[in-house]
Design an enzyme around this catalytic site. Structure first.
Site, PDB file in Angstrom:
ATOM      1  N   LYS A  34      -3.125   5.894  -8.000  1.00 38.92           N
ATOM      2  CA  LYS A  34      -1.705   5.857  -8.384  1.00 38.92           C
ATOM      3  C   LYS A  34      -1.264   4.400  -8.288  1.00 38.92           C
ATOM      4  O   LYS A  34      -1.011   3.886  -7.204  1.00 38.92           O
ATOM      5  CB  LYS A  34      -0.897   6.725  -7.406  1.00 38.92           C
ATOM      6  N   GLU A  66      -3.067   0.244   4.842  1.00 43.00           N
ATOM      7  CA  GLU A  66      -2.971  -1.224   4.849  1.00 43.00           C
ATOM      8  C   GLU A  66      -1.501  -1.537   4.609  1.00 43.00           C
ATOM      9  O   GLU A  66      -1.001  -1.358   3.501  1.00 43.00           O
ATOM     10  CB  GLU A  66      -3.831  -1.839   3.733  1.00 43.00           C
ATOM     11  N   CYS A  88       1.405  -9.715   1.937  1.00 44.81           N
ATOM     12  CA  CYS A  88       1.522  -9.009   3.221  1.00 44.81           C
ATOM     13  C   CYS A  88       1.062  -9.849   4.400  1.00 44.81           C
ATOM     14  O   CYS A  88       1.623  -9.773   5.483  1.00 44.81           O
ATOM     15  CB  CYS A  88       0.720  -7.715   3.159  1.00 44.81           C
ATOM     16  N   GLU A 125      10.048  -7.716   7.674  1.00 47.17           N
ATOM     17  CA  GLU A 125       9.311  -8.285   6.540  1.00 47.17           C
ATOM     18  C   GLU A 125      10.278  -8.515   5.379  1.00 47.17           C
ATOM     19  O   GLU A 125      10.940  -7.577   4.926  1.00 47.17           O
ATOM     20  CB  GLU A 125       8.205  -7.305   6.125  1.00 47.17           C
TER      21      GLU A 125
HETATM   22  P1  NAD Z   1       5.774   0.679  -1.283  1.00 45.51           P
HETATM   23  O1  NAD Z   1       5.388   1.287   0.006  1.00 45.51           O
HETATM   24  O2  NAD Z   1       7.190   0.780  -1.706  1.00 45.51           O
HETATM   25  O3  NAD Z   1       4.918   1.301  -2.478  1.00 45.51           O
HETATM   26  C1  NAD Z   1       3.514   1.333  -2.449  1.00 45.51           C
HETATM   27  C2  NAD Z   1       3.024   2.471  -3.317  1.00 45.51           C
HETATM   28  O4  NAD Z   1       3.482   3.702  -2.747  1.00 45.51           O
HETATM   29  C3  NAD Z   1       3.537   2.432  -4.757  1.00 45.51           C
HETATM   30  O5  NAD Z   1       2.507   2.861  -5.621  1.00 45.51           O
HETATM   31  C4  NAD Z   1       4.657   3.463  -4.730  1.00 45.51           C
HETATM   32  O6  NAD Z   1       4.893   4.060  -5.981  1.00 45.51           O
HETATM   33  C5  NAD Z   1       4.093   4.479  -3.757  1.00 45.51           C
HETATM   34  N1  NAD Z   1       5.103   5.357  -3.141  1.00 45.51           N
HETATM   35  C6  NAD Z   1       6.445   5.136  -2.995  1.00 45.51           C
HETATM   36  N2  NAD Z   1       7.023   6.201  -2.405  1.00 45.51           N
HETATM   37  C7  NAD Z   1       6.037   7.093  -2.155  1.00 45.51           C
HETATM   38  C8  NAD Z   1       5.999   8.373  -1.528  1.00 45.51           C
HETATM   39  N3  NAD Z   1       7.114   8.960  -1.061  1.00 45.51           N
HETATM   40  N4  NAD Z   1       4.804   8.990  -1.410  1.00 45.51           N
HETATM   41  C9  NAD Z   1       3.670   8.413  -1.863  1.00 45.51           C
HETATM   42  N5  NAD Z   1       3.647   7.215  -2.488  1.00 45.51           N
HETATM   43  C10 NAD Z   1       4.818   6.553  -2.621  1.00 45.51           C
HETATM   44  O7  NAD Z   1       5.258  -0.826  -1.206  1.00 45.51           O
HETATM   45  P2  NAD Z   1       5.477  -1.974  -2.272  1.00 45.51           P
HETATM   46  O8  NAD Z   1       6.912  -2.370  -2.213  1.00 45.51           O
HETATM   47  O9  NAD Z   1       4.893  -1.569  -3.582  1.00 45.51           O
HETATM   48  O10 NAD Z   1       4.530  -3.137  -1.680  1.00 45.51           O
HETATM   49  C11 NAD Z   1       4.953  -4.006  -0.702  1.00 45.51           C
HETATM   50  C12 NAD Z   1       4.426  -3.602   0.659  1.00 45.51           C
HETATM   51  O11 NAD Z   1       3.000  -3.499   0.626  1.00 45.51           O
HETATM   52  C13 NAD Z   1       4.726  -4.631   1.717  1.00 45.51           C
HETATM   53  O12 NAD Z   1       5.123  -3.995   2.903  1.00 45.51           O
HETATM   54  C14 NAD Z   1       3.370  -5.331   1.899  1.00 45.51           C
HETATM   55  O13 NAD Z   1       3.245  -5.977   3.128  1.00 45.51           O
HETATM   56  C15 NAD Z   1       2.428  -4.202   1.730  1.00 45.51           C
HETATM   57  N6  NAD Z   1       1.050  -4.662   1.392  1.00 45.51           N
HETATM   58  C16 NAD Z   1       0.065  -4.591   2.348  1.00 45.51           C
HETATM   59  C17 NAD Z   1      -1.230  -5.058   2.063  1.00 45.51           C
HETATM   60  C18 NAD Z   1      -2.346  -5.032   3.102  1.00 45.51           C
HETATM   61  O14 NAD Z   1      -3.512  -5.259   2.748  1.00 45.51           O
HETATM   62  N7  NAD Z   1      -2.048  -4.794   4.371  1.00 45.51           N
HETATM   63  C19 NAD Z   1      -1.509  -5.577   0.798  1.00 45.51           C
HETATM   64  C20 NAD Z   1      -0.475  -5.630  -0.133  1.00 45.51           C
HETATM   65  C21 NAD Z   1       0.801  -5.164   0.177  1.00 45.51           C
END
Ligand code: NAD
Length: 510
Positions: free
Chosen positions: A204, A279, A313, A413
């Site tokens: 997804k 992650e 991140c 963050e």
């Molecule tokens: P997000 O959590 O808003 O979304 C991530 C994914 O989850 C998207 O595909 C989104 O559509 C999906 N999602 C949203 N609501 C959901 C639900 N209720 N159930 C299941 N899936 C759902 O994150 P974002 O804004 O896309 O990305 C930024 C975040 O990702 C930051 O916190 C960043 O630090 C983190 N990140 C971590 C790493 C790592 O390796 N640790 C790498 C990249 C990003």
């Protein structure tokens, strides 16, 4: 000139923001509404619903994409399950499977410019960084394809009075939920180990950035990955993402994204007793000592906080600076941050592009306001930026705050080009301040005394401690978060691959 970088099958057709665009980018965007990819072919959402994806640099629509609902997702998981059982992928000799993954990496390499442009346009990443991400995907695919050749499928154990062995099998269909900041790179980190071990996958992508993932799935089918092995379910988080997290047929679940959504995915996986890997976010520190190389350090940290407009991140967002050099350090970083060229991600002179969408821009600007309201000093103003010819773009300027580390901007963050400064005096204090956070992804230490660097790096309560550098991720070295930054094994190392095998211990008493 793009013409010098272009590979077989890539042609220049049009320009965006004065940049030449590959014909395949044009053709792909024009082929919308873009379908999900299930069982080796494009599949529409059953209800015909779509969402739009935009160029963050201009705000203009790039493509319509079918928006999967629960029924669409469940159907895709059933296809992945059937492909695991029947396509021959799981039982294929490992050298054949690895050869196919190498072929996929090669196919991506021949279209590196096309995929980089799609990535750059879709998530606002400057083109050179997008090329780096696509290259990283290629390297990841090759790394795990090779590593899988060296994993013993059967390990005989020498134990008293028994004949015993551990046998490794792939699990079955595995779920992946991916964020928008590194769509293609994280796709590789996620699916490469799962595929190399013989699993099938359902991905997804984030609704802001589905393009490169959908493109990859078509490419995988073209080069002969069996139908149903790689399935893509585009859609919104609260519908398609939720449906992925709740599907009980998955054998493994992987989520990369925010801690808030990570909790929901972990709870849904827990209800199904599906092992889950998270992650999550970070609030990394850089501990800068008074014996650092000042120019090298300030270049490194300004480069890190402006890299992908701070939407990283593992970034260093809390800069802890020894009091003896604090004023000089602040003067230098302020000057360097003011010189960063902000522009459209495809612009040749651009050093920092936009943030991904209007909501993210409001989030960054909001944290500046909240930080100042909470008593922080605005050392470098930041704020909204404008770029000629890109009125609808989501641009922000780099910013610096300073003050008490319990300020909201130092605790939460932000995910933008904003660093929070604070002085420290002793090594112990530097370590203590770096560790005073709920997150635990990555910190760095900067000094010419390498013994001190080693001591400090090993004292971090984080998955990663970097010396005289930031954002250092190397295939073969585990990369994972601890505390609120994640759980469950990490990425890009042998541990990740081993996660994607199901072990059975087989014993015969003698
Ligand atoms: P997000 O959590 O808003 O979304 C991530 C994914 O989850 C998207 O595909 C989104 O559509 C999906 N999602 C949203 N609501 C959901 C639900 N209720 N159930 C299941 N899936 C759902 O994150 P974002 O804004 O896309 O990305 C930024 C975040 O990702 C930051 O916190 C960043 O630090 C983190 N990140 C971590 C790493 C790592 O390796 N640790 C790498 C990249 C990003």
């Amino acid at each position: 000139m793009l013409a010098e970088r272009i590979n077989e099958g890539e042609f220049i057709m049009a320009t965006i923001q004065g940049q030449e665009l590959c014909s395949k980018v044009e053709a792909f965007l024009a082929s919308g509404p873009l379908q999900g990819w299930v069982g080796g072919k494009g599949v529409e959402a059953a209800d015909g619903g779509t969402f739009t994806t935009h160029d963050p640099g201009t705000g203009e629509v790039l493509a319509e994409v079918f928006s999967y609902q629960k029924g669409d997702v469940d159907a895709a998981v059933a296809v992945a399950d059937a492909a695991f059982k029947n396509s021959g992928w799981a039982t294929m000799p490992v050298n054949e499977r690895s050869a196919l993954l190498h072929r996929l990496a090669d196919a991506v390499e021949t279209q590196i410019e096309t995929i980089s442009q799609l990535e750059s346009l879709d998530c606002g990443k400057i083109l050179e960084q997008a090329r780096g991400d696509v290259q990283n995907f290629i390297d990841t695919m090759r790394y795990f394809a090779d590593l899988a050749l060296n994993i013993e499928r059967r390990t005989v154990l020498a134990v008293k009075n028994h004949e015993a062995a551990v046998v490794r099998h792939p699990w079955g269909p595995c779920g992946f939920i991916i964020p928008w900041n590194f769509p293609f790179l994280l796709l590789g980190w996620g699916i490469a180990p799962a595929l190399a071990a013989g699993n099938t996958v359902v991905v997804k992508p984030a609704e802001d950035t589905p393009l490169s993932t959908l493109y990859l799935a078509q490419l995988a089918t073209e080069i002969g990955i069996p139908d149903g092995v790689i399935n893509i379910v585009p859609g919104l988080g609260e519908t398609a993402g939720k449906a992925v997290s709740e599907n009980a047929s998955f054998c493994r679940m992987s989520f990369t994204g925010s801690p808030e959504v990570g909790r929901l995915v972990a709870a849904a996986s827990g209800a199904n007793l599906t092992p889950v890997k998270l992650e999550l976010g970070g609030k990394g520190a850089a501990v800068v000592f008074d014996d650092c190389d000042m120019d090298f350090t300030t270049d490194g940290l300004v480069g890190a906080i402006t890299f992908h407009t701070g939407q990283v991140c593992c970034d260093a967002t809390r800069w802890l600076v020894h009091k003896n050099i604090y004023d000089e350090f602040v003067g230098k970083v302020k000057e360097k941050m003011q010189q960063v060229a902000i522009g459209h991600p495809l612009g040749a002179a651009t050093q920092m592009g936009p943030v991904v969408n209007a909501k993210q821009r409001e989030r960054v600007l909001g944290y500046l306001e909240k930080g100042v309201a909470g008593g922080a000093e605005l050392v470098l103003e930041g704020g909204a930026a404008t770029v000629d010819g890109c009125d609808g773009g989501h641009y922000v300027k780099p910013a610096l705050l300073a003050g008490s580390l319990d300020n909201v901007a130092a605790v939460e963050e932000i995910f933008g080009p904003v660093a929070f400064l604070a002085p420290f005096e002793t090594e112990e204090e530097g370590i203590r301040l770096a560790n005073a956070t709920d997150y635990g992804l990555a910190n760095s230490v900067w000094s010419q005394d390498l013994a001190k660097c080693q001591r400090v790096a090993e004292s971090f309560e984080a998955g990663n401690g970097w010396i005289n550098s930031h954002n250092v991720i190397v295939h073969g070295v585990p990369y994972a978060g601890v505390k609120k930054s994640g759980m469950g094994g990490g990425v890009v190392s042998i541990e990740t691959l081993l996660d994607y095998y199901r072990n059975i211990s087989v014993i015969r008493p003698l």
